[in-house]
Design a protein around this motif. Structure first.
Motif, mmCIF file in Angstrom:
data_model
loop_
_atom_site.group_PDB
_atom_site.id
_atom_site.type_symbol
_atom_site.label_atom_id
_atom_site.label_comp_id
_atom_site.label_asym_id
_atom_site.label_seq_id
_atom_site.Cartn_x
_atom_site.Cartn_y
_atom_site.Cartn_z
ATOM 1 N N LEU A 5 0.857 -1.178 0.000
ATOM 2 C CA LEU A 5 0.000 0.000 0.000
ATOM 3 C C LEU A 5 0.897 1.233 0.000
ATOM 4 N N VAL A 6 0.649 2.117 -0.950
ATOM 5 C CA VAL A 6 1.419 3.356 -1.052
ATOM 6 C C VAL A 6 0.489 4.514 -0.715
ATOM 7 N N MET A 7 0.808 5.210 0.355
ATOM 8 C CA MET A 7 0.064 6.405 0.748
ATOM 9 C C MET A 7 0.809 7.603 0.170
ATOM 10 N N ALA A 8 0.095 8.424 -0.588
ATOM 11 C CA ALA A 8 0.686 9.605 -1.215
ATOM 12 C C ALA A 8 -0.017 10.843 -0.665
ATOM 13 N N MET A 9 0.638 11.516 0.260
ATOM 14 C CA MET A 9 0.052 12.687 0.899
ATOM 15 C C MET A 9 0.711 13.953 0.351
ATOM 16 N N ARG A 10 -0.121 14.875 -0.106
ATOM 17 C CA ARG A 10 0.391 16.103 -0.707
ATOM 18 C C ARG A 10 1.210 16.920 0.286
ATOM 19 N N THR A 11 2.251 17.542 -0.236
ATOM 20 C CA THR A 11 3.089 18.453 0.542
ATOM 21 C C THR A 11 2.760 19.889 0.115
ATOM 22 N N PRO A 12 3.264 20.883 0.838
ATOM 23 C CA PRO A 12 3.067 22.267 0.411
ATOM 24 C C PRO A 12 3.663 22.549 -0.976
ATOM 25 N N ALA A 13 4.582 21.705 -1.437
ATOM 26 C CA ALA A 13 5.207 21.878 -2.750
ATOM 27 C C ALA A 13 4.375 21.289 -3.884
ATOM 28 N N PHE A 14 3.185 20.756 -3.590
ATOM 29 C CA PHE A 14 2.357 20.119 -4.618
ATOM 30 C C PHE A 14 2.004 21.107 -5.720
ATOM 31 N N VAL A 15 2.134 20.644 -6.970
ATOM 32 C CA VAL A 15 1.723 21.429 -8.137
ATOM 33 C C VAL A 15 0.845 20.556 -9.029
ATOM 34 N N ASP A 16 -0.206 21.154 -9.596
ATOM 35 C CA ASP A 16 -1.131 20.403 -10.442
ATOM 36 C C ASP A 16 -0.467 19.780 -11.662
ATOM 37 N N SER A 17 0.629 20.372 -12.127
ATOM 38 C CA SER A 17 1.291 19.867 -13.336
ATOM 39 C C SER A 17 1.876 18.462 -13.144
ATOM 40 N N VAL A 18 1.962 17.980 -11.917
ATOM 41 C CA VAL A 18 2.502 16.646 -11.671
ATOM 42 C C VAL A 18 1.436 15.556 -11.840
ATOM 43 N N ILE A 19 0.173 15.948 -11.895
ATOM 44 C CA ILE A 19 -0.914 14.956 -11.948
ATOM 45 C C ILE A 19 -0.813 14.075 -13.183
ATOM 46 N N GLU A 20 -0.641 14.667 -14.353
ATOM 47 C CA GLU A 20 -0.598 13.862 -15.583
ATOM 48 C C GLU A 20 0.620 12.940 -15.622
ATOM 49 N N PRO A 21 1.827 13.408 -15.292
ATOM 50 C CA PRO A 21 2.963 12.472 -15.236
ATOM 51 C C PRO A 21 2.750 11.347 -14.211
ATOM 52 N N HIS A 22 2.113 11.662 -13.094
ATOM 53 C CA HIS A 22 1.802 10.631 -12.098
ATOM 54 C C HIS A 22 0.840 9.603 -12.691
ATOM 55 N N ARG A 23 -0.186 10.072 -13.386
ATOM 56 C CA ARG A 23 -1.134 9.143 -14.023
ATOM 57 C C ARG A 23 -0.441 8.286 -15.069
ATOM 58 N N ASP A 24 0.477 8.871 -15.822
ATOM 59 C CA ASP A 24 1.247 8.101 -16.808
ATOM 60 C C ASP A 24 2.091 7.028 -16.117
ATOM 61 N N PHE A 25 2.680 7.385 -14.986
ATOM 62 C CA PHE A 25 3.463 6.435 -14.195
ATOM 63 C C PHE A 25 2.580 5.263 -13.758
ATOM 64 N N LEU A 26 1.397 5.570 -13.252
ATOM 65 C CA LEU A 26 0.470 4.514 -12.815
ATOM 66 C C LEU A 26 0.014 3.659 -13.995
ATOM 67 N N ALA A 27 -0.230 4.290 -15.139
ATOM 68 C CA ALA A 27 -0.651 3.538 -16.334
ATOM 69 C C ALA A 27 0.434 2.556 -16.754
ATOM 70 N N LYS A 28 1.684 2.959 -16.649
ATOM 71 C CA LYS A 28 2.793 2.056 -16.982
ATOM 72 C C LYS A 28 2.859 0.896 -15.993
ATOM 73 N N LEU A 29 2.685 1.195 -14.705
ATOM 74 C CA LEU A 29 2.661 0.121 -13.711
ATOM 75 C C LEU A 29 1.534 -0.864 -14.010
ATOM 76 N N LEU A 30 0.361 -0.341 -14.380
ATOM 77 C CA LEU A 30 -0.780 -1.198 -14.701
ATOM 78 C C LEU A 30 -0.465 -2.074 -15.909
ATOM 79 N N ALA A 31 0.098 -1.479 -16.942
ATOM 80 C CA ALA A 31 0.449 -2.240 -18.146
ATOM 81 C C ALA A 31 1.488 -3.318 -17.850
#
Length: 87
Positions: A5-31
């Motif tokens: 289980l990976v808990m991903a808790m946002r930090t004050p440095a969170f930026v919306d531009s990371v969402i799509e690369p994160h989703r791409d990372f997850l899609a690769k893990l799924l594949a």
């Protein structure tokens, strides 16, 4: 293979531009057959995902490649998860 289980808790440095690369990372893990499930928390504080790995070290190394981690946008914590009840 074990589940982690990976808990991903946002930090004050969170930026919306990371969402799509994160989703791409997850899609690769799924594949690759390494992702079991993922989702965000409805309160906007972060999310979680479940991966398959040989051991905690391998799981941690995999998770450290997540753009959420690489950008410092979220603090990622990995837990070995022993499922005792499931649907």
């Amino acid at each position: 293979m074990r589940k982690y289980l990976v808990m991903a808790m946002r930090t004050p440095a969170f930026v919306d531009s990371v969402i799509e690369p994160h989703r791409d990372f997850l899609a690769k893990l799924l594949a690759d057959g390494a992702l079991f499930e993922s989702g965000k928390f409805t309160d906007g504080s972060g999310g979680a995902y479940v991966i398959f790995a040989e051991n905690l070290t391998a799981a941690t190394e995999l998770v450290q490649q997540d753009p959420l981690h690489l950008t410092g946008s979220s603090e990622l914590t990995v837990y070995e998860w022993e499922i005792t009840v499931s649907a």
